[in-house]
Design a protein around this motif. Sequence first.
Motif, PDB file in Angstrom:
ATOM      1  N   PRO A   1       0.814  -1.226   0.000  1.00 21.68           N
ATOM      2  CA  PRO A   1       0.000   0.000   0.000  1.00 21.68           C
ATOM      3  C   PRO A   1       0.839   1.263   0.000  1.00 21.68           C
ATOM      4  CG  PRO A   1      -0.167  -1.141   2.115  1.00 21.68           C
ATOM      5  CD  PRO A   1       0.514  -2.072   1.169  1.00 21.68           C
ATOM      6  N   LEU A   2       2.003   1.210   0.630  1.00 23.04           N
ATOM      7  CA  LEU A   2       2.868   2.381   0.637  1.00 23.04           C
ATOM      8  C   LEU A   2       3.430   2.646  -0.753  1.00 23.04           C
ATOM      9  CD1 LEU A   2       3.861   4.477   2.641  1.00 23.04           C
ATOM     10  CD2 LEU A   2       5.871   3.051   3.043  1.00 23.04           C
ATOM     11  N   LEU A   3       3.790   1.591  -1.474  1.00 24.33           N
ATOM     12  CA  LEU A   3       4.276   1.753  -2.842  1.00 24.33           C
ATOM     13  C   LEU A   3       3.237   2.452  -3.710  1.00 24.33           C
ATOM     14  CD1 LEU A   3       6.361   1.167  -5.089  1.00 24.33           C
ATOM     15  CD2 LEU A   3       5.270  -1.076  -5.373  1.00 24.33           C
ATOM     16  N   LEU A   4       1.979   2.129  -3.498  1.00 24.95           N
ATOM     17  CA  LEU A   4       0.907   2.689  -4.317  1.00 24.95           C
ATOM     18  C   LEU A   4       0.522   4.100  -3.891  1.00 24.95           C
ATOM     19  CD1 LEU A   4      -1.313  -0.503  -4.528  1.00 24.95           C
ATOM     20  CD2 LEU A   4       0.080   0.472  -6.359  1.00 24.95           C
ATOM     21  N   ARG A   5       0.752   4.453  -2.639  1.00 21.34           N
ATOM     22  CA  ARG A   5       0.273   5.739  -2.125  1.00 21.34           C
ATOM     23  C   ARG A   5       1.367   6.790  -1.933  1.00 21.34           C
ATOM     24  NH1 ARG A   5      -2.970   4.796   3.229  1.00 21.34           N
ATOM     25  NH2 ARG A   5      -3.017   7.087   3.084  1.00 21.34           N
ATOM     26  N   SER A   6       2.590   6.358  -1.756  1.00 26.69           N
ATOM     27  CA  SER A   6       3.631   7.299  -1.358  1.00 26.69           C
ATOM     28  C   SER A   6       4.177   8.104  -2.541  1.00 26.69           C
ATOM     29  CB  SER A   6       4.795   6.544  -0.704  1.00 26.69           C
ATOM     30  OG  SER A   6       5.901   7.402  -0.489  1.00 26.69           O
ATOM     31  N   PRO A   7       4.434   9.408  -2.345  1.00 23.81           N
ATOM     32  CA  PRO A   7       5.110  10.193  -3.369  1.00 23.81           C
ATOM     33  C   PRO A   7       6.623  10.034  -3.323  1.00 23.81           C
ATOM     34  CG  PRO A   7       4.596  11.593  -1.505  1.00 23.81           C
ATOM     35  CD  PRO A   7       4.026  10.233  -1.184  1.00 23.81           C
ATOM     36  N   THR A   8       7.099   9.201  -2.411  1.00 24.98           N
ATOM     37  CA  THR A   8       8.529   9.035  -2.165  1.00 24.98           C
ATOM     38  C   THR A   8       8.937   7.595  -2.443  1.00 24.98           C
ATOM     39  OG1 THR A   8       8.454  10.746  -0.463  1.00 24.98           O
ATOM     40  CG2 THR A   8      10.304   9.229  -0.363  1.00 24.98           C
ATOM     41  N   PRO A   9      10.105   7.353  -3.052  1.00 25.43           N
ATOM     42  CA  PRO A   9      10.547   5.975  -3.316  1.00 25.43           C
ATOM     43  C   PRO A   9      10.723   5.166  -2.032  1.00 25.43           C
ATOM     44  CG  PRO A   9      11.910   7.570  -4.492  1.00 25.43           C
ATOM     45  CD  PRO A   9      11.069   8.350  -3.546  1.00 25.43           C
ATOM     46  N   LEU A  10      10.624   3.849  -2.179  1.00 25.21           N
ATOM     47  CA  LEU A  10      10.821   2.937  -1.053  1.00 25.21           C
ATOM     48  C   LEU A  10      12.152   2.212  -1.191  1.00 25.21           C
ATOM     49  CD1 LEU A  10       7.347   1.131  -0.828  1.00 25.21           C
ATOM     50  CD2 LEU A  10       7.989   3.406   0.018  1.00 25.21           C
ATOM     51  N   LEU A  11      12.723   1.854  -0.060  1.00 20.46           N
ATOM     52  CA  LEU A  11      13.841   0.930  -0.020  1.00 20.46           C
ATOM     53  C   LEU A  11      13.360  -0.304   0.724  1.00 20.46           C
ATOM     54  CD1 LEU A  11      16.956   0.576  -0.628  1.00 20.46           C
ATOM     55  CD2 LEU A  11      17.262   1.066   1.817  1.00 20.46           C
ATOM     56  N   ILE A  12      13.197  -1.421  -0.008  1.00 17.69           N
ATOM     57  CA  ILE A  12      12.776  -2.685   0.603  1.00 17.69           C
ATOM     58  C   ILE A  12      14.028  -3.363   1.142  1.00 17.69           C
ATOM     59  CG2 ILE A  12      11.481  -4.820   0.303  1.00 17.69           C
ATOM     60  CD1 ILE A  12       9.838  -2.337  -0.329  1.00 17.69           C
ATOM     61  N   ALA A  13      14.092  -3.560   2.459  1.00 17.22           N
ATOM     62  CA  ALA A  13      15.323  -4.020   3.108  1.00 17.22           C
ATOM     63  C   ALA A  13      15.165  -5.436   3.638  1.00 17.22           C
ATOM     64  CB  ALA A  13      15.695  -3.073   4.247  1.00 17.22           C
ATOM     65  N   PRO A  14      15.712  -6.432   2.936  1.00 18.55           N
ATOM     66  CA  PRO A  14      15.637  -7.803   3.420  1.00 18.55           C
ATOM     67  C   PRO A  14      16.715  -8.077   4.465  1.00 18.55           C
ATOM     68  CG  PRO A  14      16.860  -7.764   1.379  1.00 18.55           C
ATOM     69  CD  PRO A  14      16.442  -6.334   1.663  1.00 18.55           C
ATOM     70  N   ASP A  15      16.661  -9.260   5.073  1.00 22.27           N
ATOM     71  CA  ASP A  15      17.735  -9.680   5.963  1.00 22.27           C
ATOM     72  C   ASP A  15      19.023  -9.817   5.165  1.00 22.27           C
ATOM     73  OD1 ASP A  15      16.017  -9.795   8.135  1.00 22.27           O
ATOM     74  OD2 ASP A  15      15.544 -11.913   7.818  1.00 22.27           O
ATOM     75  N   GLY A  16      20.141  -9.575   5.815  1.00 26.98           N
ATOM     76  CA  GLY A  16      21.423  -9.721   5.137  1.00 26.98           C
ATOM     77  C   GLY A  16      22.205  -8.433   5.159  1.00 26.98           C
ATOM     78  N   PRO A  17      23.418  -8.469   4.612  1.00 28.05           N
ATOM     79  CA  PRO A  17      24.272  -7.278   4.624  1.00 28.05           C
ATOM     80  C   PRO A  17      23.637  -6.124   3.859  1.00 28.05           C
ATOM     81  CG  PRO A  17      25.490  -9.228   3.901  1.00 28.05           C
ATOM     82  CD  PRO A  17      24.055  -9.606   3.947  1.00 28.05           C
ATOM     83  N   ALA A  18      23.878  -4.914   4.332  1.00 23.19           N
ATOM     84  CA  ALA A  18      23.373  -3.719   3.657  1.00 23.19           C
ATOM     85  C   ALA A  18      24.562  -2.893   3.194  1.00 23.19           C
ATOM     86  CB  ALA A  18      22.494  -2.908   4.600  1.00 23.19           C
TER      87      ALA A  18
ATOM     88  N   ARG B   1      10.009   2.503  -7.107  1.00 23.26           N
ATOM     89  CA  ARG B   1       9.094   3.642  -7.241  1.00 23.26           C
ATOM     90  C   ARG B   1       7.999   3.249  -8.206  1.00 23.26           C
ATOM     91  NH1 ARG B   1       6.044   7.650  -7.050  1.00 23.26           N
ATOM     92  NH2 ARG B   1       6.767   9.826  -7.021  1.00 23.26           N
ATOM     93  N   HIS B   2       6.747   3.548  -7.824  1.00 21.52           N
ATOM     94  CA  HIS B   2       5.604   3.251  -8.701  1.00 21.52           C
ATOM     95  C   HIS B   2       5.379   4.446  -9.607  1.00 21.52           C
ATOM     96  CE1 HIS B   2       1.886   1.795 -10.230  1.00 21.52           C
ATOM     97  NE2 HIS B   2       1.124   2.629  -9.547  1.00 21.52           N
TER      98      HIS B   2
END
Length: 265
Positions: free
Chosen positions: A126-143, A264-265
């Motif tokens: 829902p955030l991807l569809l509503r947000s005017p700002t890009p998302l960073l999807i952060a999985p487990d593991g090194p960043a 970003r959508h």
Amino acid sequence: MGPKHILLPVHADHGLDARLAAATALAQQFGATLLCLYARTPPGAGRAISASGMARLGEEDMRAGKRVRRAVETRLAEAGVEWDWHDYPGNVVDALVGEAPLADLIAVSPMTESGGPAVSEPVAEPLLLRSPTPLLIAPDGPAAFGTAMIAWNGSAQSALAMREALPLLRGATAVHIVTAAADIRQFPPERAAAYLRAHGIDSTQHIAEDAGADAAETLTREAERLGADYIVMGGYSRSRLNELIFGGVTRYMLRRPPVPIFIRH
């Protein structure tokens, strides 16, 4: 120059450690401030509960919030990054959408298929569809944010994602543009490379053959082959209905990202 305000939901759910680590790594690399957001849904919302029970739940929620804040702020202080803290009375998605216009990026957790605390579970899509700002999807593991891979299908969505990722891409040690052979639409990858070059960013183009219905798996394999630290991609370049029925790259990456995903959508 990179992202300077990174919005971070800070609830004690199963994804907190990973998204905190990714946001902290970005803040250290680019000198960003983390905007920590703790949304407080009214205790007992939607349940028949006595006044005394409501008070007890409210006290437990306050204690839980204080524990989370102490733990997060301790880690941020040790990491040497700056942060602000925002308490929000209400739904976490509404809170993030409300704060998004003054953020460069929102760090969230992958969607989960089932199980686990529900706080982060409904957030990403829902955030991807509503947000005017890009998302960073952060999985487990090194960043880490050195080698970038752009998942390019020639759509307006992939172009928008690449354009908004420029602050990140300028700090990349290498940039790879990866296109599935059967998935090139309006803009060929040469146009993407030319756009990056105009912004002072060198890139290498790759065509991943035989993607077909397994484009998400192909992109995952390419990310591993290229040693990508993160992937830049557009979200839902096909309709959500098609993705719900037939599956798709966006839904796959929202649930099983191999590395952090700038989307970003």
